[in-house]
Scaffold this active site. Structure first.
Site, PDB file in Angstrom:
ATOM      1  N   LYS A 176       0.852  -1.185   0.000  1.00  0.00           N
ATOM      2  CA  LYS A 176       0.000   0.000   0.000  1.00  0.00           C
ATOM      3  C   LYS A 176       0.886   1.233   0.000  1.00  0.00           C
ATOM      4  CE  LYS A 176       0.686   1.976   3.310  1.00  0.00           C
ATOM      5  NZ  LYS A 176       1.970   2.575   3.776  1.00  0.00           N
TER       6      LYS A 176
ATOM      7  N   TYR B 219      -4.222   4.300   6.517  1.00  0.00           N
ATOM      8  CA  TYR B 219      -4.678   3.362   7.562  1.00  0.00           C
ATOM      9  C   TYR B 219      -5.980   3.844   8.188  1.00  0.00           C
ATOM     10  CZ  TYR B 219      -0.379   0.706   7.245  1.00  0.00           C
ATOM     11  OH  TYR B 219       0.627  -0.087   6.778  1.00  0.00           O
TER      12      TYR B 219
HETATM   13  P1  NAD Z   1      12.483   1.888   1.919  1.00  0.00           P
HETATM   14  O1  NAD Z   1      12.987   3.203   1.465  1.00  0.00           O
HETATM   15  O2  NAD Z   1      13.036   1.333   3.194  1.00  0.00           O
HETATM   16  O3  NAD Z   1      12.704   0.781   0.793  1.00  0.00           O
HETATM   17  C1  NAD Z   1      12.411   1.032  -0.558  1.00  0.00           C
HETATM   18  C2  NAD Z   1      13.249   0.103  -1.419  1.00  0.00           C
HETATM   19  O4  NAD Z   1      12.982   0.385  -2.792  1.00  0.00           O
HETATM   20  C3  NAD Z   1      14.749   0.302  -1.200  1.00  0.00           C
HETATM   21  O5  NAD Z   1      15.382  -0.950  -1.123  1.00  0.00           O
HETATM   22  C4  NAD Z   1      15.204   1.038  -2.443  1.00  0.00           C
HETATM   23  O6  NAD Z   1      16.526   0.740  -2.811  1.00  0.00           O
HETATM   24  C5  NAD Z   1      14.217   0.491  -3.481  1.00  0.00           C
HETATM   25  N1  NAD Z   1      14.070   1.351  -4.657  1.00  0.00           N
HETATM   26  C6  NAD Z   1      13.944   0.906  -5.905  1.00  0.00           C
HETATM   27  N2  NAD Z   1      13.872   1.912  -6.771  1.00  0.00           N
HETATM   28  C7  NAD Z   1      13.967   3.041  -6.064  1.00  0.00           C
HETATM   29  C8  NAD Z   1      13.963   4.419  -6.401  1.00  0.00           C
HETATM   30  N3  NAD Z   1      13.834   4.833  -7.669  1.00  0.00           N
HETATM   31  N4  NAD Z   1      14.074   5.310  -5.403  1.00  0.00           N
HETATM   32  C9  NAD Z   1      14.176   4.929  -4.132  1.00  0.00           C
HETATM   33  N5  NAD Z   1      14.193   3.625  -3.743  1.00  0.00           N
HETATM   34  C10 NAD Z   1      14.093   2.699  -4.698  1.00  0.00           C
HETATM   35  O7  NAD Z   1      10.892   2.010   1.998  1.00  0.00           O
HETATM   36  P2  NAD Z   1       9.899   1.057   2.757  1.00  0.00           P
HETATM   37  O8  NAD Z   1       9.530   1.675   4.055  1.00  0.00           O
HETATM   38  O9  NAD Z   1      10.392  -0.320   2.744  1.00  0.00           O
HETATM   39  O10 NAD Z   1       8.592   1.193   1.829  1.00  0.00           O
HETATM   40  C11 NAD Z   1       8.467   0.485   0.594  1.00  0.00           C
HETATM   41  C12 NAD Z   1       6.961   0.280   0.283  1.00  0.00           C
HETATM   42  O11 NAD Z   1       6.378  -0.478   1.328  1.00  0.00           O
HETATM   43  C13 NAD Z   1       6.154   1.556   0.172  1.00  0.00           C
HETATM   44  O12 NAD Z   1       5.161   1.408  -0.817  1.00  0.00           O
HETATM   45  C14 NAD Z   1       5.508   1.703   1.528  1.00  0.00           C
HETATM   46  O13 NAD Z   1       4.287   2.416   1.527  1.00  0.00           O
HETATM   47  C15 NAD Z   1       5.268   0.241   1.885  1.00  0.00           C
HETATM   48  N6  NAD Z   1       5.301   0.017   3.355  1.00  0.00           N
HETATM   49  C16 NAD Z   1       4.274  -0.666   3.896  1.00  0.00           C
HETATM   50  C17 NAD Z   1       4.254  -0.881   5.251  1.00  0.00           C
HETATM   51  C18 NAD Z   1       3.131  -1.659   5.871  1.00  0.00           C
HETATM   52  O14 NAD Z   1       3.062  -1.695   7.101  1.00  0.00           O
HETATM   53  N7  NAD Z   1       2.288  -2.307   5.090  1.00  0.00           N
HETATM   54  C19 NAD Z   1       5.280  -0.409   6.050  1.00  0.00           C
HETATM   55  C20 NAD Z   1       6.343   0.267   5.458  1.00  0.00           C
HETATM   56  C21 NAD Z   1       6.325   0.468   4.092  1.00  0.00           C
END
Ligand code: NAD
Length: 369
Positions: A134, A219
């Site tokens: 999401k 949420y």
């Molecule tokens: P994050 O920044 O920790 O991780 C993102 C990943 O995507 C990194 O490994 C990064 O290298 C990669 N990536 C690939 N292409 C990229 C680009 N062009 N620019 C930047 N990063 C790039 O983020 P996250 O917190 O893991 O979030 C990722 C997704 O998961 C989002 O859609 C977020 O909304 C979702 N999320 C959901 C929950 C949940 O509880 N359901 C919690 C956190 C994040």
């Protein structure tokens, strides 16, 4: 038939993935044999590596069999840690070759939001089912395109709405929809955290699609929809963002929104990047259901006041975590041919309301849906 060729028969399609089309008996047999479906994690950031990947150990129907990342060191480190062989480690450039990888049944997209669409479409084209985080996309149009792409490929699509598998939330849904508090009249839902690093992708509109509403306010919105089981028909919204704050040059900080539902229930919601809050309360003439906190990774607390009696609810010991519940549910749906409880269409519905909320704030008027 050895295990590998059984897998090839069950999971292989043109080259990798007959699963969606496999006869029910074959899937039922796979389930009876306790065969686990393989997930490839795409985007090895915080949520994928720290929160989701350790939970495969708890799963009954799912296991980690593939990795996709732009960083070779991450592929090596996590590949070794989780026993994912080199042949099932992909860069974003080589990802489409996953088509020929029978060990992967499902691709789990966990990248910044604006990349969800393209990776979902590529995964579906490669014959894989897709779990997508999401918010599903950065627009309702992109979200709808993702649903179409998976349908055209004959593959299932599920959105990572983990709270639907979290025991306190599941119980709150049961109670709210059973009429325990009478007809629902009001829901108050507040979600926020303090956004730190001004350079993070969450604050770049091209990657996030928007501010706190896309990330954490969703949420509040999703909870009002799963608690009522209804779709909002009208939206009001008020935004408050200090544009001189370097973090909020491109996206909103705080947005308050109100929703009206067909039954007459109303919701009052907050979304913010400037305060830590995570709770909701459902009220009706007979009482209330209170979750505070409501949707964190762990530590949910639930109190109810029904029939003049205030009680604390705790889940049965040993209840499966929301993360394993989510991963197993999708695998189970694929194995049994059922639709997930949070399919792509569920993400589309949230995206449509999010667009209406932004519009109501921008135009200073009630937006009807
Ligand atoms: P994050 O920044 O920790 O991780 C993102 C990943 O995507 C990194 O490994 C990064 O290298 C990669 N990536 C690939 N292409 C990229 C680009 N062009 N620019 C930047 N990063 C790039 O983020 P996250 O917190 O893991 O979030 C990722 C997704 O998961 C989002 O859609 C977020 O909304 C979702 N999320 C959901 C929950 C949940 O509880 N359901 C919690 C956190 C994040």
């Amino acid at each position: 038939m050895d295990d590998l060729s059984k897998r090839g028969f069950l999971a292989g399609g043109v080259s990798a993935g007959l699963l969606a089309a496999a006869p029910f008996e074959a899937l039922a047999q796979a389930k009876a044999e306790g065969r686990k479906l393989g997930y490839a994690m795409l985007g090895l950031g915080y949520y994928a590596t720290r929160i989701i990947m350790p939970r495969f150990a708890e799963c009954e129907h799912a296991r980690l069999t593939g990795l996709v990342s732009g960083t070779p060191e991450k592929l090596k480190t996590f590949g070794e840690q989780y026993g994912v062989p080199e042949k099932s480690r992909y860069s974003y450039e080589t990802f489409d070759r996953i088509l020929d990888d029978p060990s992967v049944d499902i691709v789990y997209v966990v990248t910044p939001n604006s990349l969800h669409r393209t990776f979902t479409e590529r995964a579906a084209k490669a014959g894989k089912h897709v779990m997508c985080e999401k918010p599903m996309a950065t627009s309702a149009a992109d979200a709808q395109a993702m649903v179409r792409a998976c349908k055209a490929a004959g593959r299932k699509l599920m959105i990572g709405y983990r709270s639907r598998f979290q025991p306190h939330n599941v119980e709150a849904i049961r109670l709210a929809r059973s009429g325990a508090v009478g007809p629902i009249r009001t829901i108050v839902a507040d979600h926020g955290f303090t956004a730190g690093d001004p350079n993070q992708w969450r604050l770049k509109k091209a990657l996030s699609g928007g501010g706190s509403l896309m990330d954490i306010g969703i949420y509040s919105l999703n909870a009002t929809r799963y608690l009522t089981g209804e779709e909002p028909v009208a939206v009001n919204a008020l935004e408050s963002t200090d544009r001189s704050d370097i973090r909020f040059k491109e996206v909103e900080d705080t947005i308050a929104f109100q929703l009206a539902f067909p039954s007459g229930a109303t919701a009052n919601c907050f979304s913010t990047y400037s305060a830590n809050c995570n709770r909701y309360r459902v009220s009706g003439p007979k009482g209330w259901i209170d979750l505070d906190p409501a949707t964190p990774y762990e530590g949910q607390a639930m109190r109810t006041r029904i029939g003049g009696k205030t009680e604390t609810w705790t889940p049965p010991t040993g209840a499966k975590s929301q993360f394993a519940g989510q991963l197993d549910h999708f695998a189970d749906c694929i194995l049994t041919g059922r639709e997930p409880i949070v399919p792509g269409e569920e993400g589309v519905k949230d995206m449509k309301v999010i667009e209406a909320i932004y519009r109501a704030a921008r135009e200073g008027r009630t937006v009807k849906l």
